[in-house]
Motif scaffolding. Structure first.
Motif, PDB file in Angstrom:
ATOM      1  N   GLY A  66      67.633  34.315 -34.896  1.00  0.00           N
ATOM      2  CA  GLY A  66      68.315  34.201 -33.610  1.00  0.00           C
ATOM      3  C   GLY A  66      68.717  32.779 -33.277  1.00  0.00           C
ATOM      4  N   PRO A  67      67.803  31.800 -33.421  1.00  0.00           N
ATOM      5  CA  PRO A  67      68.203  30.419 -33.126  1.00  0.00           C
ATOM      6  C   PRO A  67      69.351  29.940 -34.017  1.00  0.00           C
ATOM      7  CG  PRO A  67      65.817  30.578 -33.152  1.00  0.00           C
ATOM      8  CD  PRO A  67      66.352  31.906 -33.638  1.00  0.00           C
ATOM      9  N   GLU A  68      69.328  30.334 -35.278  1.00  0.00           N
ATOM     10  CA  GLU A  68      70.415  29.941 -36.182  1.00  0.00           C
ATOM     11  C   GLU A  68      71.727  30.593 -35.753  1.00  0.00           C
ATOM     12  OE1 GLU A  68      70.941  31.211 -40.573  1.00  0.00           O
ATOM     13  OE2 GLU A  68      69.642  29.442 -40.610  1.00  0.00           O
ATOM     14  N   ALA A  69      71.674  31.852 -35.337  1.00  0.00           N
ATOM     15  CA  ALA A  69      72.872  32.554 -34.863  1.00  0.00           C
ATOM     16  C   ALA A  69      73.400  31.911 -33.582  1.00  0.00           C
ATOM     17  CB  ALA A  69      72.561  34.029 -34.634  1.00  0.00           C
ATOM     18  N   ASN A  70      72.491  31.549 -32.671  1.00  0.00           N
ATOM     19  CA  ASN A  70      72.915  30.885 -31.434  1.00  0.00           C
ATOM     20  C   ASN A  70      73.574  29.550 -31.729  1.00  0.00           C
ATOM     21  OD1 ASN A  70      71.963  32.969 -29.865  1.00  0.00           O
ATOM     22  ND2 ASN A  70      70.001  31.998 -29.459  1.00  0.00           N
ATOM     23  N   ASP A  71      72.994  28.780 -32.630  1.00  0.00           N
ATOM     24  CA  ASP A  71      73.564  27.485 -32.995  1.00  0.00           C
ATOM     25  C   ASP A  71      74.970  27.666 -33.570  1.00  0.00           C
ATOM     26  OD1 ASP A  71      73.292  24.530 -33.564  1.00  0.00           O
ATOM     27  OD2 ASP A  71      73.581  25.288 -35.607  1.00  0.00           O
ATOM     28  N   LEU A  72      75.129  28.640 -34.461  1.00  0.00           N
ATOM     29  CA  LEU A  72      76.440  28.898 -35.051  1.00  0.00           C
ATOM     30  C   LEU A  72      77.436  29.341 -33.984  1.00  0.00           C
ATOM     31  CD1 LEU A  72      78.357  29.199 -37.443  1.00  0.00           C
ATOM     32  CD2 LEU A  72      77.394  31.488 -37.808  1.00  0.00           C
ATOM     33  N   ALA A  73      77.018  30.221 -33.077  1.00  0.00           N
ATOM     34  CA  ALA A  73      77.915  30.698 -32.016  1.00  0.00           C
ATOM     35  C   ALA A  73      78.390  29.537 -31.143  1.00  0.00           C
ATOM     36  CB  ALA A  73      77.214  31.756 -31.176  1.00  0.00           C
ATOM     37  N   LEU A  74      77.485  28.627 -30.819  1.00  0.00           N
ATOM     38  CA  LEU A  74      77.877  27.466 -30.015  1.00  0.00           C
ATOM     39  C   LEU A  74      78.861  26.573 -30.762  1.00  0.00           C
ATOM     40  CD1 LEU A  74      74.440  26.563 -28.426  1.00  0.00           C
ATOM     41  CD2 LEU A  74      76.460  27.479 -27.246  1.00  0.00           C
ATOM     42  N   ARG A  75      78.630  26.380 -32.056  1.00  0.00           N
ATOM     43  CA  ARG A  75      79.552  25.544 -32.844  1.00  0.00           C
ATOM     44  C   ARG A  75      80.935  26.179 -32.941  1.00  0.00           C
ATOM     45  NH1 ARG A  75      76.605  22.110 -37.141  1.00  0.00           N
ATOM     46  NH2 ARG A  75      74.506  22.005 -36.303  1.00  0.00           N
ATOM     47  N   VAL A  76      80.972  27.507 -33.155  1.00  0.00           N
ATOM     48  CA  VAL A  76      82.260  28.210 -33.242  1.00  0.00           C
ATOM     49  C   VAL A  76      82.982  28.147 -31.899  1.00  0.00           C
ATOM     50  CG1 VAL A  76      83.320  30.491 -33.549  1.00  0.00           C
ATOM     51  CG2 VAL A  76      81.567  29.721 -35.145  1.00  0.00           C
ATOM     52  N   ALA A  77      82.248  28.378 -30.799  1.00  0.00           N
ATOM     53  CA  ALA A  77      82.862  28.328 -29.468  1.00  0.00           C
ATOM     54  C   ALA A  77      83.400  26.939 -29.164  1.00  0.00           C
ATOM     55  CB  ALA A  77      81.844  28.753 -28.411  1.00  0.00           C
ATOM     56  N   ARG A  78      82.647  25.910 -29.510  1.00  0.00           N
ATOM     57  CA  ARG A  78      83.096  24.532 -29.265  1.00  0.00           C
ATOM     58  C   ARG A  78      84.363  24.236 -30.068  1.00  0.00           C
ATOM     59  NH1 ARG A  78      78.423  21.286 -29.558  1.00  0.00           N
ATOM     60  NH2 ARG A  78      78.428  21.708 -31.777  1.00  0.00           N
ATOM     61  N   GLU A  79      84.395  24.678 -31.314  1.00  0.00           N
ATOM     62  CA  GLU A  79      85.575  24.456 -32.151  1.00  0.00           C
ATOM     63  C   GLU A  79      86.786  25.216 -31.616  1.00  0.00           C
ATOM     64  OE1 GLU A  79      87.870  22.889 -35.147  1.00  0.00           O
ATOM     65  OE2 GLU A  79      85.797  22.337 -34.696  1.00  0.00           O
ATOM     66  N   ALA A  80      86.554  26.437 -31.158  1.00  0.00           N
ATOM     67  CA  ALA A  80      87.660  27.277 -30.689  1.00  0.00           C
ATOM     68  C   ALA A  80      88.209  26.829 -29.346  1.00  0.00           C
ATOM     69  CB  ALA A  80      87.201  28.729 -30.597  1.00  0.00           C
ATOM     70  N   THR A  81      87.347  26.301 -28.469  1.00  0.00           N
ATOM     71  CA  THR A  81      87.779  25.975 -27.109  1.00  0.00           C
ATOM     72  C   THR A  81      87.909  24.494 -26.825  1.00  0.00           C
ATOM     73  OG1 THR A  81      85.530  25.859 -26.198  1.00  0.00           O
ATOM     74  CG2 THR A  81      86.581  28.044 -26.272  1.00  0.00           C
ATOM     75  N   GLY A  82      87.194  23.678 -27.602  1.00  0.00           N
ATOM     76  CA  GLY A  82      87.169  22.253 -27.321  1.00  0.00           C
ATOM     77  C   GLY A  82      86.203  21.892 -26.207  1.00  0.00           C
ATOM     78  N   HIS A  83      85.532  22.872 -25.636  1.00  0.00           N
ATOM     79  CA  HIS A  83      84.586  22.640 -24.541  1.00  0.00           C
ATOM     80  C   HIS A  83      83.158  22.555 -25.074  1.00  0.00           C
ATOM     81  CE1 HIS A  83      87.728  23.265 -21.599  1.00  0.00           C
ATOM     82  NE2 HIS A  83      88.059  24.385 -22.220  1.00  0.00           N
ATOM     83  N   THR A  84      82.301  21.903 -24.316  1.00  0.00           N
ATOM     84  CA  THR A  84      80.911  21.743 -24.759  1.00  0.00           C
ATOM     85  C   THR A  84      79.896  22.298 -23.771  1.00  0.00           C
ATOM     86  OG1 THR A  84      80.802  19.530 -23.784  1.00  0.00           O
ATOM     87  CG2 THR A  84      81.457  19.688 -26.107  1.00  0.00           C
ATOM     88  N   GLY A  85      80.328  22.801 -22.625  1.00  0.00           N
ATOM     89  CA  GLY A  85      79.406  23.307 -21.621  1.00  0.00           C
ATOM     90  C   GLY A  85      78.785  24.635 -22.033  1.00  0.00           C
ATOM     91  N   VAL A  86      77.522  24.826 -21.604  1.00  0.00           N
ATOM     92  CA  VAL A  86      76.797  26.049 -21.920  1.00  0.00           C
ATOM     93  C   VAL A  86      76.004  26.472 -20.693  1.00  0.00           C
ATOM     94  CG1 VAL A  86      75.003  27.068 -23.381  1.00  0.00           C
ATOM     95  CG2 VAL A  86      76.557  25.379 -24.336  1.00  0.00           C
ATOM     96  N   LEU A  87      75.997  27.763 -20.389  1.00  0.00           N
ATOM     97  CA  LEU A  87      75.144  28.302 -19.334  1.00  0.00           C
ATOM     98  C   LEU A  87      73.928  28.933 -19.993  1.00  0.00           C
ATOM     99  CD1 LEU A  87      77.750  30.075 -17.031  1.00  0.00           C
ATOM    100  CD2 LEU A  87      76.617  27.886 -16.664  1.00  0.00           C
ATOM    101  N   VAL A  88      72.758  28.614 -19.484  1.00  0.00           N
ATOM    102  CA  VAL A  88      71.520  29.165 -20.020  1.00  0.00           C
ATOM    103  C   VAL A  88      70.740  29.781 -18.867  1.00  0.00           C
ATOM    104  CG1 VAL A  88      69.371  28.645 -21.228  1.00  0.00           C
ATOM    105  CG2 VAL A  88      71.464  27.419 -21.825  1.00  0.00           C
ATOM    106  N   THR A  89      70.288  31.000 -19.035  1.00  0.00           N
ATOM    107  CA  THR A  89      69.514  31.690 -18.007  1.00  0.00           C
ATOM    108  C   THR A  89      68.079  31.180 -18.015  1.00  0.00           C
ATOM    109  OG1 THR A  89      70.869  33.637 -18.391  1.00  0.00           O
ATOM    110  CG2 THR A  89      68.839  33.955 -17.161  1.00  0.00           C
ATOM    111  N   ALA A  90      67.551  30.866 -16.851  1.00  0.00           N
ATOM    112  CA  ALA A  90      66.180  30.380 -16.746  1.00  0.00           C
ATOM    113  C   ALA A  90      65.194  31.472 -17.151  1.00  0.00           C
ATOM    114  CB  ALA A  90      65.890  29.937 -15.321  1.00  0.00           C
ATOM    115  N   ASN A  91      64.152  31.076 -17.821  1.00  0.00           N
ATOM    116  CA  ASN A  91      63.056  31.964 -18.227  1.00  0.00           C
ATOM    117  C   ASN A  91      63.502  33.085 -19.169  1.00  0.00           C
ATOM    118  OD1 ASN A  91      61.226  30.506 -16.575  1.00  0.00           O
ATOM    119  ND2 ASN A  91      61.969  31.647 -14.811  1.00  0.00           N
TER     120      ASN A  91
END
Length: 95
Positions: A66-91
């Protein structure tokens, strides 16, 4: 004594059950699920998956956790959008 089928968010399927044991052994004989070393079954699965996706999606990337998949998803999203912001749900569990 039978063990429960779930412990600490990690499901098990009854490893002491002979049918489960035989099914797992048969699968191990057919396919190494570590995608670092591609086998025909992994390639065929990626091709079937790609055929279901929108045109322009031409690559499949497999991850092992899961952590590896999340890291990859963030990298793909950053490349596709040029944005770096992320929303994370508490707890929440993010891995």
């Amino acid at each position: 004594m039978d063990l429960p089928d779930c412990y600490n968010n990690v499901p098990v399927v009854g490893h002491s059950n002979p049918r489960v044991h035989d099914a797992v052994a048969a699968q191990l004989d057919r396919l190494n699920t570590n995608t670092r070393y591609l086998q025909r079954g992994v390639v065929e699965y990626a091709e079937r998956l790609a055929a279901l996706l929108p045109e322009g999606v031409e690559q499949t990337m497999f991850t092992r956790s899961g952590p590896e998949a999340n890291d990859l998803a963030l990298r793909v999203a950053r490349e596709a959008t040029g944005h770096t912001g992320v929303l994370v749900t508490a707890n929440a569990y993010h891995g």
